[in-house]
Design an enzyme around this catalytic site. Structure first.
Site, PDB file in Angstrom:
ATOM      1  N   LYS A 197      73.496   0.174 130.354  1.00  0.00           N
ATOM      2  CA  LYS A 197      73.966   0.529 129.114  1.00  0.00           C
ATOM      3  C   LYS A 197      74.861   0.670 128.846  1.00  0.00           C
ATOM      4  O   LYS A 197      75.750   0.950 130.697  1.00  0.00           O
ATOM      5  CB  LYS A 197      72.854   1.616 128.593  1.00  0.00           C
ATOM      6  CG  LYS A 197      73.530   1.466 126.765  1.00  0.00           C
ATOM      7  CD  LYS A 197      72.558   0.908 126.554  1.00  0.00           C
ATOM      8  CE  LYS A 197      71.572   1.573 124.743  1.00  0.00           C
ATOM      9  NZ  LYS A 197      70.492   0.494 124.987  1.00  0.00           N
TER      10      LYS A 197
HETATM   11  N1  GLU Z   1      70.842  -1.975 122.806  1.00  0.00           N
HETATM   12  C1  GLU Z   1      69.319  -2.517 121.834  1.00  0.00           C
HETATM   13  C2  GLU Z   1      68.093  -1.843 122.986  1.00  0.00           C
HETATM   14  O1  GLU Z   1      68.510  -0.328 123.708  1.00  0.00           O
HETATM   15  C3  GLU Z   1      69.517  -4.509 122.996  1.00  0.00           C
HETATM   16  C4  GLU Z   1      69.464  -3.782 124.509  1.00  0.00           C
HETATM   17  C5  GLU Z   1      69.496  -5.682 124.800  1.00  0.00           C
HETATM   18  O2  GLU Z   1      69.201  -6.976 124.168  1.00  0.00           O
HETATM   19  O3  GLU Z   1      70.150  -5.509 126.616  1.00  0.00           O
HETATM   20  O4  GLU Z   1      66.908  -2.036 123.722  1.00  0.00           O
END
Ligand code: GLU
Length: 418
Positions: free
Chosen positions: A106
């Site tokens: 992230k």
């Molecule tokens: N930000 C989204 C999550 O927390 C999607 C992450 C992604 O598609 O890689 O799952």
């Protein structure tokens, strides 16, 4: 707030809750509690008036045992090292819960995007993409949208990466616009999985989602789409909120009209159909059948949990319940469908987008939605099964048991190097 609400400590406590159901060695578990690496960088970006501003930015790569690191990029003033570390860990266990072949990561930039022009946001995003370049790649780490980012930012990051690498690599990032290699159904995917698990959770309780009243905290991508899809199933959305406040109508909202007035005025509170304005905590404690927290972490803590009156909570946000809230709600027999399943539709359709990018072949929306339905329903059934069969106290802990087993198996199967 009396309770310590550090999201990284919350993640570790969730992992700890699963360990007593696991036959995984302590030294292996220890490495599953910490990120492999965290990039912390200070972006230096020129503003429209010629001044220079500094932005603190991060990317945490938590674990890559099951595949490339995967996870979104968040723009928010509260972004911190502890937050991206937690969010990256949740991505690992989310991808493992729904069994897609990714690790977890992230990223985030500490800023309020509303305070900057589009040209400034583009320069900030491209500066961040330049810092990310050595870490990311189609087979290495694949970013995506998260809070306050979307197709526009993904397109900029893809373009920066492709320009610097002198190649085309649409699979380096997901959540792109369709014309830039995005997938049908990706925008709706998080709200869609939230809706699918809500429907399944009610069916599991012998109830019909069509009879449910719903309160939704947060009207961004996940919350607004969940509102629309739940309404399509016949549920009555009686309360919604965003950072501007919360509105309530016991007769249920026309959710498309709410979305239209938010698009026009900037907040759901300006919706003319609201019969009552309520506070954020009032929304979370309304007498409804289903509560969908779709905003940020720690929305419901140990102080608020005793007041919650919903029968079912489906976590569209990441980390909206603190561990203490979880304990209290479990004691009160509130069924909580955890984030790492409920909002996994986003990363699942990101996976489909990446597969399409690798094949240079686009799927129809119908195919995307059918495959998503299958992945989410199978994962929900598997959690109910292990929860019942192994006597695991909550669906969250059941998800961590399934997920940690998968990650630990991949690590152990790989053997050690050097
Ligand atoms: N930000 C989204 C999550 O927390 C999607 C992450 C992604 O598609 O890689 O799952």
């Amino acid at each position: 707030m009396a309770e310590e609400a550090n999201p990284f400590e919350n993640l570790q406590s969730q992992i700890d809750d699963a360990t007593r159901h696991l036959d995984v060695a302590d030294d292996v578990l220890e490495r599953l509690r910490y990120p492999e690496r965290v990039l912390e960088t200070n972006l230096t970006v020129e503003m429209d008036d010629g001044s220079i501003e500094r932005f603190q930015a991060f990317r945490s790569q938590f674990n890559g045992d099951r595949g490339p690191y995967k996870g979104g990029i968040r723009y928010h003033p509260d972004v911190s090292r502890a937050e991206v570390m937690a969010l990256s860990g949740w991505m690992v266990y989310k991808c493992a819960t729904v069994d897609i072949p990714y690790g977890g990561a992230k990223g985030g930039i500490a800023l309020d995007p509303a305070a900057y022009s589009e040209a400034e946001l583009e320069r900030i995003t491209r500066a961040y993409a330049t810092e990310l370049r050595p870490l990311i790649g189609v087979d290495r780490d694949i970013p995506a949208p998260d809070v306050n980012t979307g197709q526009r930012e993904m397109n900029w990051i893809k373009d920066t990466y492709e320009t610097l690498e002198n190649t085309t690599a649409p699979g380096v990032i997901t959540g792109k616009a369709i014309g830039s290699g995005g997938s049908e159904g990706r925008v709706e995917a998080t709200g869609r999985s939230t809706t699918i698990v809500a429907r399944e959770a009610f069916a599991h309780l012998g109830r019909d989602i069509a009879d449910a009243t719903v309160a939704i905290q947060g009207y961004g991508n996940a919350g607004s789409i969940a509102a629309r899809l739940l309404s399509e199933l016949g549920a009555s959305v009686v309360a919604v909120s965003d950072s501007g406040g919360a509105i309530y109508d016991p007769d249920g909202f026309d959710v498309d009209a709410v979305a239209a007035s938010k698009a026009e005025h900037g907040s759901v509170v300006d919706h003319p159909g609201a019969t009552e304005y309520v506070g954020n905590d009032d929304l979370l404690t309304l007498e409804v059948d289903l509560l969908v927290p779709a905003a940020l972490e720690n929305a419901i803590d140990g102080d608020l949990a005793p007041e919650v009156r919903a029968d079912v909570i489906v976590e569209a946000a990441n980390g909206p319940l603190t561990p203490r809230a979880d304990e209290i709600l479990a004691d009160r027999d509130v069924l909580v469908v955890p984030d790492i399943l409920a909002n996994a539709g986003g990363v699942t359709v990101s996976y489909f987008e990446w597969v399409q990018n690798r094949q240079r072949f686009a799927w129809t929306e119908q195919r995307v939605n059918e495959e998503l339905e299958r992945v989410i329903v199978d994962a929900f059934d598997a959690l109910i099964d292990i929860h019942d069969r192994e006597g695991i106290e909550t669906l969250r802990t059941a998800a961590y048991v399934v997920a940690i087993r998968r990650v630990a198996d991949a690590f152990e199967d790989a053997g050690s190097f050097p």
